[in-house]
Design a protein around this motif. Sequence first.
Motif, PDB file in Angstrom:
ATOM      1  N   HIS A   1       9.430  32.796 -12.563  1.00  0.00           N
ATOM      2  CA  HIS A   1      10.025  32.380 -13.439  1.00  0.00           C
ATOM      3  C   HIS A   1      10.930  32.163 -14.387  1.00  0.00           C
ATOM      4  O   HIS A   1      10.998  32.041 -15.247  1.00  0.00           O
ATOM      5  CB  HIS A   1      10.879  33.994 -12.979  1.00  0.00           C
ATOM      6  N   HIS A   2      10.529  30.250 -13.582  1.00  0.00           N
ATOM      7  CA  HIS A   2      10.908  29.327 -14.411  1.00  0.00           C
ATOM      8  C   HIS A   2       9.573  28.432 -14.711  1.00  0.00           C
ATOM      9  O   HIS A   2      10.356  27.131 -15.216  1.00  0.00           O
ATOM     10  CB  HIS A   2      11.934  28.435 -14.143  1.00  0.00           C
ATOM     11  N   GLU A   3       8.657  28.902 -14.669  1.00  0.00           N
ATOM     12  CA  GLU A   3       7.162  28.372 -15.545  1.00  0.00           C
ATOM     13  C   GLU A   3       7.345  28.461 -16.759  1.00  0.00           C
ATOM     14  O   GLU A   3       7.837  29.295 -17.431  1.00  0.00           O
ATOM     15  CB  GLU A   3       5.931  28.719 -15.136  1.00  0.00           C
ATOM     16  N   VAL A   4       6.888  27.162 -17.142  1.00  0.00           N
ATOM     17  CA  VAL A   4       6.918  27.406 -19.114  1.00  0.00           C
ATOM     18  C   VAL A   4       4.739  27.445 -19.732  1.00  0.00           C
ATOM     19  O   VAL A   4       4.582  26.388 -19.018  1.00  0.00           O
ATOM     20  CB  VAL A   4       6.736  26.324 -18.887  1.00  0.00           C
ATOM     21  N   PHE A   5       4.633  27.952 -20.933  1.00  0.00           N
ATOM     22  CA  PHE A   5       3.433  27.745 -21.298  1.00  0.00           C
ATOM     23  C   PHE A   5       2.471  26.847 -21.524  1.00  0.00           C
ATOM     24  O   PHE A   5       1.500  26.353 -20.945  1.00  0.00           O
ATOM     25  CB  PHE A   5       3.247  28.958 -22.174  1.00  0.00           C
ATOM     26  N   ASN A   6       3.162  25.763 -21.605  1.00  0.00           N
ATOM     27  CA  ASN A   6       2.600  24.513 -21.627  1.00  0.00           C
ATOM     28  C   ASN A   6       2.777  23.296 -20.619  1.00  0.00           C
ATOM     29  O   ASN A   6       2.595  22.465 -20.668  1.00  0.00           O
ATOM     30  CB  ASN A   6       2.948  23.824 -22.451  1.00  0.00           C
ATOM     31  N   GLY A   7       3.232  24.174 -19.446  1.00  0.00           N
ATOM     32  CA  GLY A   7       3.278  23.048 -18.301  1.00  0.00           C
ATOM     33  C   GLY A   7       4.301  22.371 -17.888  1.00  0.00           C
ATOM     34  O   GLY A   7       4.402  21.344 -16.681  1.00  0.00           O
ATOM     35  N   THR A   8       5.530  22.652 -18.273  1.00  0.00           N
ATOM     36  CA  THR A   8       6.877  21.589 -18.375  1.00  0.00           C
ATOM     37  C   THR A   8       7.541  22.536 -17.712  1.00  0.00           C
ATOM     38  O   THR A   8       8.974  21.776 -17.195  1.00  0.00           O
ATOM     39  CB  THR A   8       7.567  22.106 -19.764  1.00  0.00           C
ATOM     40  N   GLY A   9       7.656  23.150 -16.558  1.00  0.00           N
ATOM     41  CA  GLY A   9       8.552  23.988 -15.865  1.00  0.00           C
ATOM     42  C   GLY A   9       8.253  24.389 -14.702  1.00  0.00           C
ATOM     43  O   GLY A   9       7.667  23.308 -14.068  1.00  0.00           O
ATOM     44  N   TYR A  10       9.329  24.617 -13.371  1.00  0.00           N
ATOM     45  CA  TYR A  10       9.454  24.533 -12.304  1.00  0.00           C
ATOM     46  C   TYR A  10       9.105  25.285 -11.623  1.00  0.00           C
ATOM     47  O   TYR A  10       9.160  26.390 -12.436  1.00  0.00           O
ATOM     48  CB  TYR A  10      10.023  24.027 -12.108  1.00  0.00           C
ATOM     49  N   PRO A  11       8.682  25.825 -10.472  1.00  0.00           N
ATOM     50  CA  PRO A  11       8.648  24.624  -9.465  1.00  0.00           C
ATOM     51  C   PRO A  11       6.846  23.480  -9.638  1.00  0.00           C
ATOM     52  O   PRO A  11       6.692  22.578  -8.827  1.00  0.00           O
ATOM     53  CB  PRO A  11       9.002  25.047  -7.919  1.00  0.00           C
ATOM     54  N   ASN A  12       6.520  24.623  -9.479  1.00  0.00           N
ATOM     55  CA  ASN A  12       4.503  24.388  -9.964  1.00  0.00           C
ATOM     56  C   ASN A  12       3.814  23.656 -11.120  1.00  0.00           C
ATOM     57  O   ASN A  12       2.697  23.233 -11.181  1.00  0.00           O
ATOM     58  CB  ASN A  12       3.818  25.209  -8.922  1.00  0.00           C
ATOM     59  N   GLY A  13       5.039  23.596 -12.084  1.00  0.00           N
ATOM     60  CA  GLY A  13       4.034  22.905 -13.410  1.00  0.00           C
ATOM     61  C   GLY A  13       3.248  24.269 -14.115  1.00  0.00           C
ATOM     62  O   GLY A  13       1.741  23.380 -14.424  1.00  0.00           O
ATOM     63  N   LEU A  14       2.940  25.005 -14.054  1.00  0.00           N
ATOM     64  CA  LEU A  14       2.206  25.955 -14.157  1.00  0.00           C
ATOM     65  C   LEU A  14       1.441  26.050 -15.825  1.00  0.00           C
ATOM     66  O   LEU A  14       2.809  25.682 -16.369  1.00  0.00           O
ATOM     67  CB  LEU A  14       2.067  27.105 -13.560  1.00  0.00           C
ATOM     68  N   ASN A  15       0.769  26.916 -16.228  1.00  0.00           N
ATOM     69  CA  ASN A  15       0.404  26.868 -17.482  1.00  0.00           C
ATOM     70  C   ASN A  15      -0.594  28.245 -17.939  1.00  0.00           C
ATOM     71  O   ASN A  15      -0.998  28.712 -17.284  1.00  0.00           O
ATOM     72  CB  ASN A  15       0.266  25.418 -18.379  1.00  0.00           C
ATOM     73  N   GLY A  16      -0.401  27.738 -19.487  1.00  0.00           N
ATOM     74  CA  GLY A  16      -1.083  29.722 -19.950  1.00  0.00           C
ATOM     75  C   GLY A  16      -0.889  30.410 -18.755  1.00  0.00           C
ATOM     76  O   GLY A  16      -0.676  31.424 -18.476  1.00  0.00           O
ATOM     77  N   ASP A  17      -2.163  31.186 -19.096  1.00  0.00           N
ATOM     78  CA  ASP A  17      -2.310  32.364 -18.222  1.00  0.00           C
ATOM     79  C   ASP A  17      -2.309  32.506 -16.826  1.00  0.00           C
ATOM     80  O   ASP A  17      -2.696  33.057 -16.103  1.00  0.00           O
ATOM     81  CB  ASP A  17      -3.618  32.675 -18.189  1.00  0.00           C
ATOM     82  N   GLU A  18      -1.465  31.121 -15.951  1.00  0.00           N
ATOM     83  CA  GLU A  18      -1.565  30.794 -15.047  1.00  0.00           C
ATOM     84  C   GLU A  18      -0.669  32.059 -14.711  1.00  0.00           C
ATOM     85  O   GLU A  18      -0.148  31.732 -13.012  1.00  0.00           O
ATOM     86  CB  GLU A  18      -1.581  29.643 -14.590  1.00  0.00           C
ATOM     87  N   ILE A  19       0.667  31.983 -15.905  1.00  0.00           N
ATOM     88  CA  ILE A  19       1.306  32.548 -15.312  1.00  0.00           C
ATOM     89  C   ILE A  19       1.571  34.169 -15.491  1.00  0.00           C
ATOM     90  O   ILE A  19       1.366  34.813 -15.924  1.00  0.00           O
ATOM     91  CB  ILE A  19       2.884  31.873 -16.081  1.00  0.00           C
ATOM     92  N   LEU A  20       2.253  34.654 -14.726  1.00  0.00           N
ATOM     93  CA  LEU A  20       1.804  36.149 -14.852  1.00  0.00           C
ATOM     94  C   LEU A  20       2.777  36.650 -16.266  1.00  0.00           C
ATOM     95  O   LEU A  20       4.178  36.539 -16.583  1.00  0.00           O
ATOM     96  CB  LEU A  20       3.229  37.006 -13.834  1.00  0.00           C
ATOM     97  N   PRO A  21       2.635  37.676 -17.247  1.00  0.00           N
ATOM     98  CA  PRO A  21       3.654  38.198 -18.123  1.00  0.00           C
ATOM     99  C   PRO A  21       4.994  38.680 -17.508  1.00  0.00           C
ATOM    100  O   PRO A  21       5.848  38.876 -18.433  1.00  0.00           O
ATOM    101  CB  PRO A  21       2.507  39.448 -18.716  1.00  0.00           C
TER     102      PRO A  21
END
Length: 376
Positions: free
Chosen positions: A224-244
């Motif tokens: 829930h603190h990941e960001v679409f462009n990969g700048t979030g935390y804790p794993n730097g996920l982006n795009g469709d890797e992040i659940l709606p």
Amino acid sequence: MADFKKLIPGALYVGKPLPWPVYDEQGGFLLSQGHVIQSEYQLELLYKRGMFQKTLQSARAHNSEERQEGRRVSPFAEYAPLLEDLEAGLHSVLVKDPRASQKILILAKRIADMCASDPDACIALVHIYSVEPTAYEQVLFYAILCCIIGQRLNFIEKRTILLAAAALSANIALLPHQDKLNNSKLALTEAQRAIINKHPLLSVAALQTAGVEQPRYLRIIEQHHEVFNGTGYPNGLNGDEILPEAKALALAERYTAMVTRRAYRDRYCCDQARLEILQAYAEDPDQSVYNALFDGMGDFPPGSLVTIQTGETAVITRQRKGAPPFMQAVVSAKGNAYMGGLKRDSLEAEFTIVGVVVPKVLPTLNLDELWSYNQA
């Protein structure tokens, strides 16, 4: 007076709407939920007069009777019981109660049902009580906004409930620090920043230790603190890797933070918060979550205060499809509070909405009356 308990000093605050109705020492109705005490002197006089609230057990029994009789139960009447049950539910996680997961999911379903029954009143509840909310109040707001998003996205009921449960428990690792962080004017220390950056994983670990096993529930919290462009935390996920659902929770938290007063700044207007969020996430290819929340709230969300052409201040009460919302004037052009709300039709030229306002001290709002529920 078995159904009442005396209020002790510190239970109420100047400038913050009452979370429940208040009664005198004979059990007579004194102040409605939503009343705003304007000064320390007024507060002192009220304590001297003898202020009481119904016990939460009594409030729950009353709400249960209302449901059994087929009557709508006000979300405002559910506010205090929900907060108490939230605190108990999160405590059950921390003490590793084997029933912790069930308690959180039952609470999440109650909130989802409440939002489905009256989304306008639930959105209003968030905006009215976001003056200086406690950590538990903020968590409740996250869950409400997540339910609004889930229902607008046509999630099946089970999916919305799981999202609400994640919203209720995602910050359990931060709870001991939340109020202190909100009330601090100082920059974060390295230790505080480390806790914030790790809290999604710490919260997941606490829930797993308490027996929570649903993978999607835990993934929502972790992401829930990941960001679409990969700048979030804790794993730097982006795009469709992040659940709606994780995006929905992040949005609910960010919006709540912006419309909440902090020690270092005043509250944002709801339209200012909306604009800044949409600008920050303008490059996100998937705008569905943002559209779900902001379309659900409308340009003037229920519970927000607006000035109208007459110079009066009105509170938005209901959305109206394809037209400006319903509202009721609560303060005159001269700044005098009305005894109750006066209906104003924003379709009429003299009652056109001029803009959103965030006063330093809210006017008193009789919530059940304004949203057409039975009075206490």
